[in-house]
Design an enzyme around this catalytic site. Structure first.
Site, PDB file in Angstrom:
ATOM      1  N   LYS A 198       0.851  -1.195   0.000  1.00 31.70           N
ATOM      2  CA  LYS A 198       0.000   0.000   0.000  1.00 31.70           C
ATOM      3  C   LYS A 198       0.885   1.244   0.000  1.00 31.70           C
ATOM      4  CE  LYS A 198      -1.942   2.899   2.724  1.00 31.70           C
ATOM      5  NZ  LYS A 198      -1.928   4.069   1.822  1.00 31.70           N
ATOM      6  N   GLU A 273       9.675   1.188  10.760  1.00 31.61           N
ATOM      7  CA  GLU A 273      10.693   2.215  10.472  1.00 31.61           C
ATOM      8  C   GLU A 273       9.981   3.549  10.633  1.00 31.61           C
ATOM      9  OE1 GLU A 273      13.834   1.692   9.728  1.00 31.61           O
ATOM     10  OE2 GLU A 273      13.593  -0.464   9.801  1.00 31.61           O
ATOM     11  N   CYS A 307      13.460  10.727   6.674  1.00 31.45           N
ATOM     12  CA  CYS A 307      13.323  10.270   8.066  1.00 31.45           C
ATOM     13  C   CYS A 307      14.585  10.566   8.870  1.00 31.45           C
ATOM     14  CB  CYS A 307      13.001   8.786   8.089  1.00 31.45           C
ATOM     15  SG  CYS A 307      14.187   7.794   7.175  1.00 31.45           S
ATOM     16  N   GLU A 404       9.273  15.990  15.158  1.00 31.46           N
ATOM     17  CA  GLU A 404       9.724  15.783  13.784  1.00 31.46           C
ATOM     18  C   GLU A 404       8.972  16.770  12.878  1.00 31.46           C
ATOM     19  OE1 GLU A 404       8.513  12.205  11.629  1.00 31.46           O
ATOM     20  OE2 GLU A 404      10.571  12.037  10.924  1.00 31.46           O
TER      21      GLU A 404
HETATM   22  P1  NAD Z   1       2.160   8.227   7.745  1.00 28.33           P
HETATM   23  O1  NAD Z   1       2.447   7.425   8.959  1.00 28.33           O
HETATM   24  O2  NAD Z   1       1.105   9.244   7.797  1.00 28.33           O
HETATM   25  O3  NAD Z   1       1.753   7.272   6.527  1.00 28.33           O
HETATM   26  C1  NAD Z   1       2.579   6.202   6.113  1.00 28.33           C
HETATM   27  C2  NAD Z   1       1.702   5.165   5.425  1.00 28.33           C
HETATM   28  O4  NAD Z   1       0.797   4.640   6.389  1.00 28.33           O
HETATM   29  C3  NAD Z   1       0.846   5.724   4.285  1.00 28.33           C
HETATM   30  O5  NAD Z   1       0.773   4.755   3.260  1.00 28.33           O
HETATM   31  C4  NAD Z   1      -0.502   5.901   4.943  1.00 28.33           C
HETATM   32  O6  NAD Z   1      -1.577   5.846   4.053  1.00 28.33           O
HETATM   33  C5  NAD Z   1      -0.529   4.719   5.894  1.00 28.33           C
HETATM   34  N1  NAD Z   1      -1.430   4.848   7.032  1.00 28.33           N
HETATM   35  C6  NAD Z   1      -1.880   5.985   7.627  1.00 28.33           C
HETATM   36  N2  NAD Z   1      -2.688   5.678   8.661  1.00 28.33           N
HETATM   37  C7  NAD Z   1      -2.742   4.322   8.725  1.00 28.33           C
HETATM   38  C8  NAD Z   1      -3.380   3.400   9.604  1.00 28.33           C
HETATM   39  N3  NAD Z   1      -4.148   3.803  10.607  1.00 28.33           N
HETATM   40  N4  NAD Z   1      -3.187   2.081   9.400  1.00 28.33           N
HETATM   41  C9  NAD Z   1      -2.398   1.650   8.398  1.00 28.33           C
HETATM   42  N5  NAD Z   1      -1.778   2.466   7.530  1.00 28.33           N
HETATM   43  C10 NAD Z   1      -1.938   3.788   7.694  1.00 28.33           C
HETATM   44  O7  NAD Z   1       3.559   8.807   7.307  1.00 28.33           O
HETATM   45  P2  NAD Z   1       3.837   9.818   6.125  1.00 28.33           P
HETATM   46  O8  NAD Z   1       3.355  11.146   6.581  1.00 28.33           O
HETATM   47  O9  NAD Z   1       3.342   9.246   4.839  1.00 28.33           O
HETATM   48  O10 NAD Z   1       5.432   9.788   6.051  1.00 28.33           O
HETATM   49  C11 NAD Z   1       6.242  10.544   6.850  1.00 28.33           C
HETATM   50  C12 NAD Z   1       6.738   9.750   8.038  1.00 28.33           C
HETATM   51  O11 NAD Z   1       7.451   8.590   7.615  1.00 28.33           O
HETATM   52  C13 NAD Z   1       7.720  10.550   8.873  1.00 28.33           C
HETATM   53  O12 NAD Z   1       7.421  10.382  10.231  1.00 28.33           O
HETATM   54  C14 NAD Z   1       9.055   9.898   8.535  1.00 28.33           C
HETATM   55  O13 NAD Z   1      10.041  10.055   9.505  1.00 28.33           O
HETATM   56  C15 NAD Z   1       8.663   8.488   8.349  1.00 28.33           C
HETATM   57  N6  NAD Z   1       9.704   7.768   7.590  1.00 28.33           N
HETATM   58  C16 NAD Z   1      10.522   6.872   8.251  1.00 28.33           C
HETATM   59  C17 NAD Z   1      11.542   6.219   7.569  1.00 28.33           C
HETATM   60  C18 NAD Z   1      12.469   5.239   8.278  1.00 28.33           C
HETATM   61  O14 NAD Z   1      13.149   4.483   7.607  1.00 28.33           O
HETATM   62  N7  NAD Z   1      12.520   5.222   9.590  1.00 28.33           N
HETATM   63  C19 NAD Z   1      11.733   6.474   6.211  1.00 28.33           C
HETATM   64  C20 NAD Z   1      10.904   7.405   5.580  1.00 28.33           C
HETATM   65  C21 NAD Z   1       9.882   8.033   6.280  1.00 28.33           C
END
Ligand code: NAD
Length: 500
Positions: A198, A273, A307, A404
């Site tokens: 997804k 992650e 991230c 963040e």
């Molecule tokens: P997000 O958590 O809002 O969304 C990530 C994914 O989860 C999306 O596909 C979203 O649709 C899905 N999602 C949202 N709510 C959900 C739920 N209740 N159940 C299941 N899936 C759900 O994150 P974002 O805003 O898309 O991305 C930014 C975040 O990602 C930042 O916090 C960043 O630090 C993190 N990130 C971490 C890494 C790492 O390797 N640690 C790498 C890249 C990004």
């Protein structure tokens, strides 16, 4: 600011033209969402709708999980060499389509073309090649137990197998879609798992194009399924689904918690992650000609939507003024524009919502008494550009230091003593990464041991390789992507104990 260059590759134009069809991949079939709902894909620089993708429901998730469950056992029975050959082919096909994929990623996410073309998509290619090798190196152990109650004259022998965990839900964010997707798919396929992917609702186009490429590489139908949809409906249905054996998640810490809650029903395996607030430490003995652009790149690369972004810098008081001035100059000299404009060094944020959030942090810091020494403006036709921002004189309890921000905003603090900077760097709920700039071997080694972070870079930042594990300590998550140990996320150990 030049705002609206158009895609040049015929392949991207054709892909966008197919937008009205809005199809995703389930069990080898390209299909719309049940009920025909769609989500608009938006060019974040202009706010224009460039395409649409299906808005998958829980029923679509059921279909995708069923397709994965059907395909997985046969996939796991293929020889490691057969799986390796397909992974290698995927890498080759991504490479031959790299210009088109880069253009698509830049258009949909907003990132400068060079970020996709020279960093992220090559990163995705190398993930598939690395795990092609690993597919053929999965091995169990032989163990000699000390069990004494076996029948007279018999002996006990035991060994372990490493078996695919089963159906994997890979849920990824919008900041670096293709490479983060590759970090899940490559080890999962190598281990013999089937995947329901997804992508994030803001950036689903490259996942759909990648799925076409993966089909072309010969992956059997159902081993990869892609459901495009919203987190609250499609994502949460996937995370809670009883047919999913494991969730591999990259995203925010808040969503990571929701996924952990949702996994309880069938006690799924979960790897997370999550977010970060990575410190960058500039020691008094640092080579400032390297440290200043290095610290700038650590935060401004991909507009800070990384991230591991070095979003809080701790600078020794002996060089603080020079570093603040150097960073402000660097930030002021960066050119912002559309990702497809070759002159662009920094693109927009992924959405107006994200830009508003980032703008809120800058405003908050300013109200709390911090000095904005560069940037701080929100511009562009869709309000999605935030100029590279340097905030000095911050205090440890400000939101801009603790939360963040996920935008091009660097918060700077001064320190005098090593003990002080170690305590400040570790004073965070996050523990994803850190950067240390120093010419002292002793500082480099000793500090890297004392900073609580999954990755520490010395005289560098954001250096990735498929051989290097990446992941978090503390609330930055658990499990590691990349590196040999990433395979563990997708394997179970089976012990066989035999009386012979
Ligand atoms: P997000 O958590 O809002 O969304 C990530 C994914 O989860 C999306 O596909 C979203 O649709 C899905 N999602 C949202 N709510 C959900 C739920 N209740 N159940 C299941 N899936 C759900 O994150 P974002 O805003 O898309 O991305 C930014 C975040 O990602 C930042 O916090 C960043 O630090 C993190 N990130 C971490 C890494 C790492 O390797 N640690 C790498 C890249 C990004």
């Amino acid at each position: 600011m030049q705002i609206a260059p158009q895609p040049t590759s015929e392949a991207v134009k054709a892909l966008l033209d197919r937008a009205g069809e809005a199809k995703m991949l389930i069990g080898g079939e390209w299909t719309g969402a049940e009920g025909g709902r769609t989500i608009d894909s938006i060019d974040p620089a202009t706010g224009n709708v460039i395409s649409t993708v299906p808005d998958a429901s829980a029923a679509d998730v059921d279909a995708a999980v069923a397709a994965a469950a059907k395909a997985q056992p046969l996939w796991a029975e293929t020889t490691p060499a057969a799986r390796a050959a397909i992974l290698w082919k995927i890498a080759d096909l991504i490479e031959s389509n790299i210009d088109e994929l880069s253009e698509l990623e830049s258009l949909d996410q907003g990132k400068p073309l060079y970020v996709a073309r020279w960093a992220e998509i090559p990163g995705a290619i190398s993930q598939f090649r690395f795990f092609a090798g690993q597919a053929m190196a999965i091995e169990g152990k032989t163990i000699t137990p000390s069990i004494t109650y076996q029948p007279e004259g018999k002996e006990v022998q035991a060994w372990t197998y490493r078996e695919a965990v089963g159906v994997v839900a890979a849920i990824v964010p919008w900041n670096s879609p293709i490479v983060l997707t590759a970090m899940k798919l490559a080890p999962a396929f190598a281990a013999g798992c089937a995947v329901v992917l997804k992508p994030a609702e803001d950036t689903s186009l490259s996942a759909l194009r990648l799925a076409e490429i993966i089909e072309e590489a010969g992956l059997p139908a159902g081993v990869l399924n892609v459901v495009t949809g919203r987190g609250a409906e499609c994502g949460s249905a996937l995370a809670a689904h009883p047919g999913v054996d494991k969730v591999a998640f990259t995203g925010s810490t808040q969503t990571g918690r929701a996924i952990l809650d949702a996994s309880k029903g069938n006690l799924k395996r979960v790897s997370l992650e999550l977010g970060g607030k990575s410190p960058v430490i500039v020691m008094g003995d640092a080579d400032l000609d390297l440290a200043i652009p290095g610290a700038a790149n650590a935060i401004f690369f991909n507009a800070g939507q990384v991230c591991v972004a070095g979003s809080r810098a701790y600078v020794h008081s002996s060089v603080y003024d020079r570093v603040v001035e150097g960073l402000a100059q660097y930030a002021g000299g960066m050119s912002m524009g559309h990702g497809l404009d070759p002159a662009t060094q920094m693109g927009p944020l992924v959405s107006a919502k994200q830009a508003e959030r980032v703008g809120g942090f800058i405003e908050g810091a300013s109200k709390q008494g911090a000095s904005i020494v560069a940037g701080g403006q929100r511009t562009g036709p869709a309000g999605t550009f935030i100029s590279p921002t340097v905030v000095a004189d911050v205090a440890a309890d400000m939101d801009i230091v603790r939360e963040e921000v996920f935008g091009p905003v660097l918060a700077l603090q001064k320190f005098d003593e090593v003990e002080e900077v170690v305590a400040a760097a570790n004073d965070s709920i996050y523990g994803l990464a850190a950067g240390i700039w120093t010419e002292s071997l002793s500082n480099a080694h000793r500090l890297s041991r004392r900073i609580k972070a999954g990755t520490v870079w010395i005289n560098s930042h954001s250096m990735y390789d498929p051989s290097l594990p990446i992941g978090g300590m503390k609330q930055s998550g658990y499990g590691r992507d990349s590196g040999i140990e990433a395979l563990n996320n997708y394997l179970e150990t089976k012990t066989v104990c035999a009386v012979l």
